[in-house]
Structure formats: C-alpha cells, structure tokens
Scaffold this motif. Structure first.
Motif, PDB file in Angstrom:
ATOM      1  N   UNK A  32     -51.448  25.453  99.058  1.00 52.16           N
ATOM      2  CA  UNK A  32     -51.712  24.827 100.072  1.00 52.16           C
ATOM      3  C   UNK A  32     -52.580  23.606  99.859  1.00 52.16           C
ATOM      4  N   UNK A  33     -53.694  23.902  99.026  1.00 53.68           N
ATOM      5  CA  UNK A  33     -54.624  22.882  98.657  1.00 53.68           C
ATOM      6  C   UNK A  33     -53.788  21.489  98.033  1.00 53.68           C
ATOM      7  N   UNK A  34     -52.870  21.992  97.312  1.00 56.02           N
ATOM      8  CA  UNK A  34     -52.029  20.899  96.435  1.00 56.02           C
ATOM      9  C   UNK A  34     -51.361  20.068  97.452  1.00 56.02           C
ATOM     10  N   UNK A  35     -50.583  20.938  98.484  1.00 53.18           N
ATOM     11  CA  UNK A  35     -49.994  19.993  99.373  1.00 53.18           C
ATOM     12  C   UNK A  35     -51.020  19.143 100.232  1.00 53.18           C
ATOM     13  N   UNK A  36     -52.169  19.539 100.620  1.00 47.41           N
ATOM     14  CA  UNK A  36     -53.094  18.864 101.260  1.00 47.41           C
ATOM     15  C   UNK A  36     -53.434  17.695 100.595  1.00 47.41           C
ATOM     16  N   UNK A  37     -53.607  18.144  99.164  1.00 49.03           N
ATOM     17  CA  UNK A  37     -54.254  16.682  98.235  1.00 49.03           C
ATOM     18  C   UNK A  37     -53.011  15.640  98.548  1.00 49.03           C
ATOM     19  N   UNK A  38     -51.821  16.011  98.277  1.00 50.30           N
ATOM     20  CA  UNK A  38     -50.511  15.056  98.286  1.00 50.30           C
ATOM     21  C   UNK A  38     -50.472  14.583  99.735  1.00 50.30           C
ATOM     22  N   UNK A  39     -50.880  14.964 100.767  1.00 55.93           N
ATOM     23  CA  UNK A  39     -50.853  14.306 102.049  1.00 55.93           C
ATOM     24  C   UNK A  39     -51.828  13.385 102.164  1.00 55.93           C
ATOM     25  N   UNK A  40     -52.999  13.737 101.692  1.00 52.92           N
ATOM     26  CA  UNK A  40     -54.455  12.956 101.692  1.00 52.92           C
ATOM     27  C   UNK A  40     -54.380  11.662 100.742  1.00 52.92           C
ATOM     28  N   UNK A  41     -54.003  12.062  99.569  1.00 49.23           N
ATOM     29  CA  UNK A  41     -53.946  10.889  98.535  1.00 49.23           C
ATOM     30  C   UNK A  41     -52.852  10.330  98.258  1.00 49.23           C
ATOM     31  N   UNK A  42     -51.611  10.936  98.808  1.00 47.87           N
ATOM     32  CA  UNK A  42     -50.381  10.273  98.440  1.00 47.87           C
ATOM     33  C   UNK A  42     -50.002   9.621  97.114  1.00 47.87           C
ATOM     34  N   UNK A  43     -50.028   8.421  96.930  1.00 46.10           N
ATOM     35  CA  UNK A  43     -49.670   7.780  95.701  1.00 46.10           C
ATOM     36  C   UNK A  43     -50.790   7.981  94.619  1.00 46.10           C
ATOM     37  N   UNK A  44     -52.056   7.854  95.265  1.00 50.13           N
ATOM     38  CA  UNK A  44     -53.210   7.770  94.244  1.00 50.13           C
ATOM     39  C   UNK A  44     -53.168   8.917  93.326  1.00 50.13           C
ATOM     40  N   UNK A  45     -52.797  10.052  93.943  1.00 54.73           N
ATOM     41  CA  UNK A  45     -52.722  11.305  93.161  1.00 54.73           C
ATOM     42  C   UNK A  45     -52.019  11.065  92.157  1.00 54.73           C
ATOM     43  N   UNK A  46     -50.916  10.062  92.157  1.00 52.97           N
ATOM     44  CA  UNK A  46     -49.897  10.177  90.963  1.00 52.97           C
ATOM     45  C   UNK A  46     -50.177   9.357  89.998  1.00 52.97           C
ATOM     46  N   UNK A  47     -51.300   8.338  90.286  1.00 51.78           N
ATOM     47  CA  UNK A  47     -51.270   7.273  89.345  1.00 51.78           C
ATOM     48  C   UNK A  47     -52.271   7.738  88.076  1.00 51.78           C
ATOM     49  N   UNK A  48     -52.283   6.840  87.053  1.00 48.40           N
ATOM     50  CA  UNK A  48     -53.187   7.135  85.885  1.00 48.40           C
ATOM     51  C   UNK A  48     -54.701   7.356  86.650  1.00 48.40           C
ATOM     52  N   UNK A  49     -55.603   7.972  86.267  1.00 52.60           N
ATOM     53  CA  UNK A  49     -56.974   8.013  86.678  1.00 52.60           C
ATOM     54  C   UNK A  49     -58.022   7.616  85.525  1.00 52.60           C
ATOM     55  N   UNK A  50     -59.197   7.784  85.987  1.00 51.96           N
ATOM     56  CA  UNK A  50     -60.428   7.412  85.102  1.00 51.96           C
ATOM     57  C   UNK A  50     -60.229   8.503  83.642  1.00 51.96           C
ATOM     58  N   UNK A  51     -60.296   7.845  82.552  1.00 52.76           N
ATOM     59  CA  UNK A  51     -60.130   8.647  81.241  1.00 52.76           C
ATOM     60  C   UNK A  51     -61.355   9.893  81.146  1.00 52.76           C
ATOM     61  N   UNK A  52     -62.388   9.558  81.853  1.00 51.45           N
ATOM     62  CA  UNK A  52     -63.363  10.241  81.932  1.00 51.45           C
ATOM     63  C   UNK A  52     -62.982  11.694  82.885  1.00 51.45           C
ATOM     64  N   UNK A  53     -62.173  11.467  83.640  1.00 48.04           N
ATOM     65  CA  UNK A  53     -61.949  12.405  84.778  1.00 48.04           C
ATOM     66  C   UNK A  53     -62.050  11.737  85.980  1.00 48.04           C
TER      67      UNK A  53
END
Ligand code: PMP
Length: 490
Positions: free
Chosen positions: A145-166
């Motif tokens: 459920x948390x994962x689905x919530x994150x996908x709804x909230x962040x959409x494509x940003x969740x699927x991009x490369x992120x900061x190398x430090x986390x």
C-alpha cells in the motif's frame, strides 16, 4: 527476432539459423511453447529467402526440438529427457582466464546448507541455517500500500535516477531512526547503499588494495570473509569471547600485521550473538586513533534487542573520522528491499559516495521512497516492536529446546538479541560432518567453519537461527539435531 548471420561464412545460412535456434532452445532462452516467428516474417527481417528459414525449421522439427501446429505456427517443444540444458558453443575448453588468478579462492564453493536440505528431500524440512528473519511475517500488505501511495504521489520522479547519496528524505528518516538508538547522525553524512553488503564492498574499494591486511573477529560474518578474499585482501582473526572481540590482544596484532582496517560486528555478532563490552569499545576506539586505522562497524541487527542495556555504537564514541558505520533494513525489515546505509565523516565520505556512483549509480529510488514513507508514518517502529517480541519468544523456545534435546556437553550462551545462537559441539563432533546427516533428517544449520579465516578453527561450532522458524519448528528441529549428535557421539 534478430539472428547474427555471417554471410562470408562457409556454413550455409539455413544452418546458421538452425544452430542459433537450437542453442536458444537447449539453453532455455527459448522455453517450450515459445512461438517462433512465421517463416515469412523471419525471412523478411533477416533478408533471407523464405525457403532458407523453412529448411532451418524443418531441421529442428526433425530433431524434435520444435513442432508445427496446423494454421498456428511453429512452437518450441518440451526438451526430450536427457538432452543437455546448455550446449557448448564448440568443442573448446573454457578460456584460461575463467580460472581464479590467485590460488586459494575457495571460500564460497561449499554448497549452501539450505540447498543441501532441499536436495535431501525430507517431507518436512526445518531450515535453521539462514541469516535473516521470518519471511512469513514480513509486512508485505502494508508495504504494497505504501508503495502504491508513493507511485500516486511521486509518479515519474519515483522512476528516475536519483541522488547518488540516496533520497534526501530517506537520509533524514535514517538519521531519526539512529538518533532514537543513541546515535546522532548528520543526514549529510549518510550514504544509502544497496544493502549493507554494498556498503562493506564500497569501503573495501575505497580503503583497501590487494595484499593489505584486515583484522576481523574470529569468528565473523562469512560473506565479509568472502568479500575480503574477492578483493585480494588478507584477513587475520582476533579471538572473541562472550563480550565480543578480545580487544586486549589487538595491539600486538596491529604491531605484527600493520592492518589497513578493523572490521567488527559489535552488536549480536554474526555468528556468535555476542555484544562488545563498553570498556572494549572505548579501548578499540583509542587503539584506532593511536595507530590511525579505520574501524568498519557493521551494526546489522542493532535494533533487535530483547533485553539488557545497549552499549553506545562505536560511531557514537568516535571523536571524528575513525569509524565508518554500516547498517541495514534487511534484518529489521526485509532483505529484498536491498536498502542499507553507511555513515562516515570527513573527506572519505565523498570518496565512498563517488565509489557508489561508479558502482551502480544509485539504489532504487522507488524503494527508497517507499521505505521513507513507511518509516515516517511509524510503521517501521511498530513492526520492529512486534518483531522483537516474536523473536524473543523464539529465542526462549530455542534455548529450552537445546536444554531438552541436545547432549549436555553442548555449550552456548543465550544472546540478548539478534538472530543467532552459537553452539560449541561435544568433543570430537564436527559441524561439517554433522550437516549431511542432519539434512537427511530434515534439519539444516550453518557449520562454524564458514565463519573463520581458517575453517579448521570453526569445526566444533554450529550456528542456529532462531528468528526464522515458529517455536514448534524450533523444538522439532533441535530434537532432530539431538538425534544426529547422539549418533555421531556413539
Ligand atoms: N553484515 C552482516 C553481519 C550480515 O549478517 C549481513 C547479511 N547476512 C550483511 C551485513 C549484509 O546484509 P544486507 O546486504 O542484506 O544488508
């Protein structure tokens, strides 16, 4: 479908197509019931005559590797029994560089106890050899459920490369978690890694060169020994007792071996379950300062404490820049998340962050975001409390089963937390000898030899995981183990 063809070759084109498909079928990359492209389509894609493709298909059909279904196409058949799964490309030996360059690269070759248990085919196997918690209690639904919530909230940003430090909010959430355990960290000094195994590996990449020496506890985490071996690093074991590494013996070893790193698991060690005493922690920090040697502190289950008072983390005692602290969500939550972290102060942090970037760019942003959300809404803390209660009951069940079923010569000290009980076997009984028979009887454990630099030092020990099985399985597993031990004493 793309098939590499050599138009200059003396091998006819139909044979090249046939050989390529045959290799695919035998190796499993074209599993049974795969529909092959229509001959007309494949011929067009490859720039061939249709007859060439049909001839290749006919050859495969004659061998029983494919069959045609009227009006539907050509399909891969089930492999006839006895056919090798992989076909050698040619009758050539493997190139010489496939062999290890250094002699003695032997550590990881033994079959895993869980595989031996599976192979033994017992109808009701009980595996006490694992290194993690109980998969049956992982909070999969909550996490989904948390994962689905994150996908709804962040959409494509969740699927991009992120900061190398986390993911920055996760680094803050980690700092909050560690602060509640008495370790105040600046989120800026936290590096999210793909499990703590990667954190250990990054430290090796940045601080060590082949031929260097690392001091480790004897015994210590087997896959850390494997990692050091992979890096071409020598390991020297420091004896341990019920209060962890015998730091009193350290100075002499430092003078003798000039180590480049001290690796320690100060809380509920893997494999012994022992905790390093407060006095030894202070002494260790002082020695690291005196001899200018970094400490790699692996706190893999620090949060799984069932009783007793926690000692401060070595990192919390670090006056600055001497300790690299590593932890993970694998044991406290779920190993498949592959989220761990390290923290380091000073210039070495940037070097580790750069090593992380060139190793795998970044840890999955989607998982980091879900983990941050999970921790922030308090689910992590609640799950941890439940896990501690459950694992404490299981530890007690294992301890009472040992008293009830194992020979009285077996020695052990019940741990105050973590996942493991470490047993010394009766005189003359070897863990490695016991394992095949134990697997036949439906129980597996981790033999002690895997946790020592010199496997012979661990022959008379075994490690049992009490966290991964319910109490009734622990009882039954230890009962079976008792039978095997008694047989081997007789
Ligand atoms: N350190 C210790 C002592 C461990 O036992 C393990 C896992 N068995 C790890 C590190 C690595 O775990 P992970 O990469 O899942 O965080």
């Amino acid at each position: 479908m793309r098939i590499p063809l050599d138009r200059q070759s003396t091998t006819p084109l139909y044979r090249q197509v046939e050989d390529y498909l045959r290799r695919g079928i035998r190796s499993g990359s074209l599993p049974s019931e795969t529909r092959l492209p229509a001959s007309r389509t494949l011929a067009r894609d490859l720039g061939l005559n249709r007859l060439t493709v049909e001839t290749a298909y006919a050859g495969l059909e004659a061998e029983g590797l494919v069959y045609s279904r009227q009006g539907s196409g050509t399909y891969v058949a089930a492999l006839p029994p006895g056919l090798p799964q992989t076909a050698p490309a040619a009758d050539l030996p493997w190139p010489r560089w496939h062999q290890p360059a250094r002699p003695g690269a032997h550590r990881s070759n033994d079959p895993a106890p869980s595989d031996l248990l599976l192979a033994a085919g017992h109808p009701d196997p009980i595996d006490l050899s694992g290194g993690a918690g109980d998969i049956r209690h992982f909070p999969a639904d909550e996490f989904r459920k948390v994962m689905q919530g994150v996908m709804r909230r962040d959409d494509l940003a969740a699927l991009d490369y992120g900061d190398r430090r986390g993911y920055t909010p996760l680094r803050s959430a980690i700092a909050q978690v560690t602060a509640s355990q008495g370790l105040a960290l600046n989120p800026e000094g936290i590096l999210v890694t793909s499990g703590s195994q990667q954190a250990l590996s990054l430290v090796c990449q940045v601080l060590l060169s082949p031929g260097d020496t690392v001091l480790v506890e004897a015994p210590t985490y087997a896959s850390a020994l494997d990692l050091f071996e992979l890096c071409g690093v020598n390991t020297v074991g420091i004896p341990t007792d019920e209060h962890g590494m015998q730091v009193e013996t350290l100075e002499a070893k430092i003078r003798l071996h000039h180590p480049r790193l001290i690796y320690t698991i100060p809380n509920f060690s893997n494999p012994t379950g022992a905790c390093l005493s407060g006095a030894r922690r202070r002494q260790l920090i002082a020695l690291a300062g005196q001899f200018d040697i970094p400490i790699l502190e692996d706190d893999f289950v620090g949060d799984l404490r069932y009783e007793g008072r926690a000692q401060p983390a070595l990192k919390a005692l670090d006056p600055g820049g001497r300790v690299i602290y590593v932890s993970t969500f694998s044991k406290m939550l779920m190993p498949g998340l592959r989220v761990g972290f390290l923290t380091a102060d000073g210039p070495v942090y940037e070097r580790l962050a750069e090593a992380k970037r060139v190793t795998d760019l970044t840890t999955s942003g989607l998982v980091q975001r879900a983990l941050e959300a999970y921790v922030t809404i308090g689910r992590y803390q609640a799950f941890l409390r439940r896990s501690c209660q459950r694992y404490r009951r299981r530890r007690d069940a294992l301890v009472s089963a040992i008293h009830q079923h194992l020979p009285s010569e077996v020695c052990f000290g019940p741990p105050q937390g973590g996942l493991f009980v470490w047993l010394r076997l009766p005189e003359g009984v070897r863990g490695d000898d016991l394992l095949p028979e134990a697997c036949q009887r439906g129980v597996a454990f981790a033999p002690g030899s895997r946790f020592f630099v010199d496997p012979a030092d661990g022959e008379s020990f075994i490690r049992l995981n009490f966290a991964c099985q319910p109490p009734e399985h622990l009882q039954e597993g230890v009962r079976r183990l008792g039978e095997v031990m008694r047989n081997s004493i007789r």
